[in-house]
Each structure stands twice: as C-alpha cells, then as structure tokens.
Write a protein that holds these residues in place. Structure first.
Motif, PDB file in Angstrom:
ATOM      1  N   MET A   1      13.783  -2.844  -0.797  1.00  0.00           N
ATOM      2  CA  MET A   1      13.092  -3.372   0.139  1.00  0.00           C
ATOM      3  C   MET A   1      12.023  -4.301  -0.405  1.00  0.00           C
ATOM      4  N   THR A   2      11.943  -5.376   0.056  1.00  0.00           N
ATOM      5  CA  THR A   2      10.756  -6.170  -0.425  1.00  0.00           C
ATOM      6  C   THR A   2       9.419  -5.899   0.172  1.00  0.00           C
ATOM      7  N   GLU A   3       8.258  -5.926  -0.630  1.00  0.00           N
ATOM      8  CA  GLU A   3       7.075  -5.726   0.087  1.00  0.00           C
ATOM      9  C   GLU A   3       6.415  -6.803  -0.057  1.00  0.00           C
ATOM     10  N   TYR A   4       5.385  -7.191   0.916  1.00  0.00           N
ATOM     11  CA  TYR A   4       4.721  -8.377   1.257  1.00  0.00           C
ATOM     12  C   TYR A   4       3.345  -7.965   1.614  1.00  0.00           C
ATOM     13  N   ASP A  20      -1.509 -12.414  10.861  1.00  0.00           N
ATOM     14  CA  ASP A  20      -0.544 -11.917   9.656  1.00  0.00           C
ATOM     15  C   ASP A  20      -0.259 -10.699   9.517  1.00  0.00           C
ATOM     16  N   TYR A  21      -0.847  -9.532   9.908  1.00  0.00           N
ATOM     17  CA  TYR A  21      -0.589  -8.140   9.534  1.00  0.00           C
ATOM     18  C   TYR A  21       0.643  -7.832  10.550  1.00  0.00           C
ATOM     19  N   SER A  26       3.085  -4.801   3.558  1.00  0.00           N
ATOM     20  CA  SER A  26       2.755  -3.514   3.055  1.00  0.00           C
ATOM     21  C   SER A  26       1.454  -3.137   2.640  1.00  0.00           C
ATOM     22  N   GLY A  27       0.718  -4.368   2.502  1.00  0.00           N
ATOM     23  CA  GLY A  27      -0.695  -4.206   2.110  1.00  0.00           C
ATOM     24  C   GLY A  27      -1.613  -5.424   2.179  1.00  0.00           C
ATOM     25  N   ILE A  28      -2.912  -5.289   2.081  1.00  0.00           N
ATOM     26  CA  ILE A  28      -3.813  -6.498   2.003  1.00  0.00           C
ATOM     27  C   ILE A  28      -4.576  -6.375   0.689  1.00  0.00           C
ATOM     28  N   GLU A  29      -4.902  -7.621   0.029  1.00  0.00           N
ATOM     29  CA  GLU A  29      -5.535  -7.518  -1.043  1.00  0.00           C
ATOM     30  C   GLU A  29      -6.854  -8.131  -0.591  1.00  0.00           C
ATOM     31  N   ILE A  39     -17.076  -4.930   3.501  1.00  0.00           N
ATOM     32  CA  ILE A  39     -16.284  -3.987   2.876  1.00  0.00           C
ATOM     33  C   ILE A  39     -16.413  -2.807   4.005  1.00  0.00           C
ATOM     34  N   GLN A  40     -17.502  -2.631   4.769  1.00  0.00           N
ATOM     35  CA  GLN A  40     -17.457  -1.560   5.765  1.00  0.00           C
ATOM     36  C   GLN A  40     -16.340  -2.179   6.881  1.00  0.00           C
ATOM     37  N   ARG A  41     -16.178  -3.317   7.120  1.00  0.00           N
ATOM     38  CA  ARG A  41     -15.099  -3.745   8.186  1.00  0.00           C
ATOM     39  C   ARG A  41     -13.710  -3.440   7.605  1.00  0.00           C
ATOM     40  N   VAL A  42     -13.541  -3.379   6.212  1.00  0.00           N
ATOM     41  CA  VAL A  42     -12.355  -3.170   5.587  1.00  0.00           C
ATOM     42  C   VAL A  42     -12.277  -1.867   5.997  1.00  0.00           C
ATOM     43  N   LEU A  43     -12.933  -0.941   5.757  1.00  0.00           N
ATOM     44  CA  LEU A  43     -12.838   0.922   5.950  1.00  0.00           C
ATOM     45  C   LEU A  43     -12.442   0.941   7.107  1.00  0.00           C
TER      46      LEU A  43
END
Length: 52
Positions: A1-4, A20-21, A26-29, A39-43
């Motif tokens: 499986m390809t991860e994006y 986009d999500y 599979s994740g966000i950088e 950073i709080q928004r990401v959490l």
C-alpha cells in the motif's frame, strides 16, 4: 500500500487541511512552526483523529 503525506510549514492551514486530508493520507508533516498556538492547533487535530 502506498502512503501519502501532506506538508504544512510555518503555520497550521485549516483550508489546506480540510481540502487535502482524506482517508488516503497516512500523515501530515509539520515543520518550522514559530508560534505555540500553531502547535496547540496541531495537537487538537491529532486528538480528534486519534479518538475516531
């Protein structure tokens, strides 16, 4: 499986996140965030994703 992954730099972009999500992502950088509030928004988003 390809991860994006999608990237966010310097700040959390709600518009990009909502556009986009998808189940194919599979994740966000995150990098180069200069403010604690970004950073709080990401959490907040991570907690919502994990609790699903």
């Amino acid at each position: 499986m390809t991860e994006y992954f999608i990237g966010m730099h310097c700040r959390f972009d709600d518009i990009k996140y909502k556009r986009d999500y998808t189940s194919r992502i599979s994740g966000i950088e995150f990098c180069n965030f200069n403010e604690q509030k970004e950073i709080q928004r990401v959490l907040e988003i991570a907690k919502k994703i994990i609790s699903k």
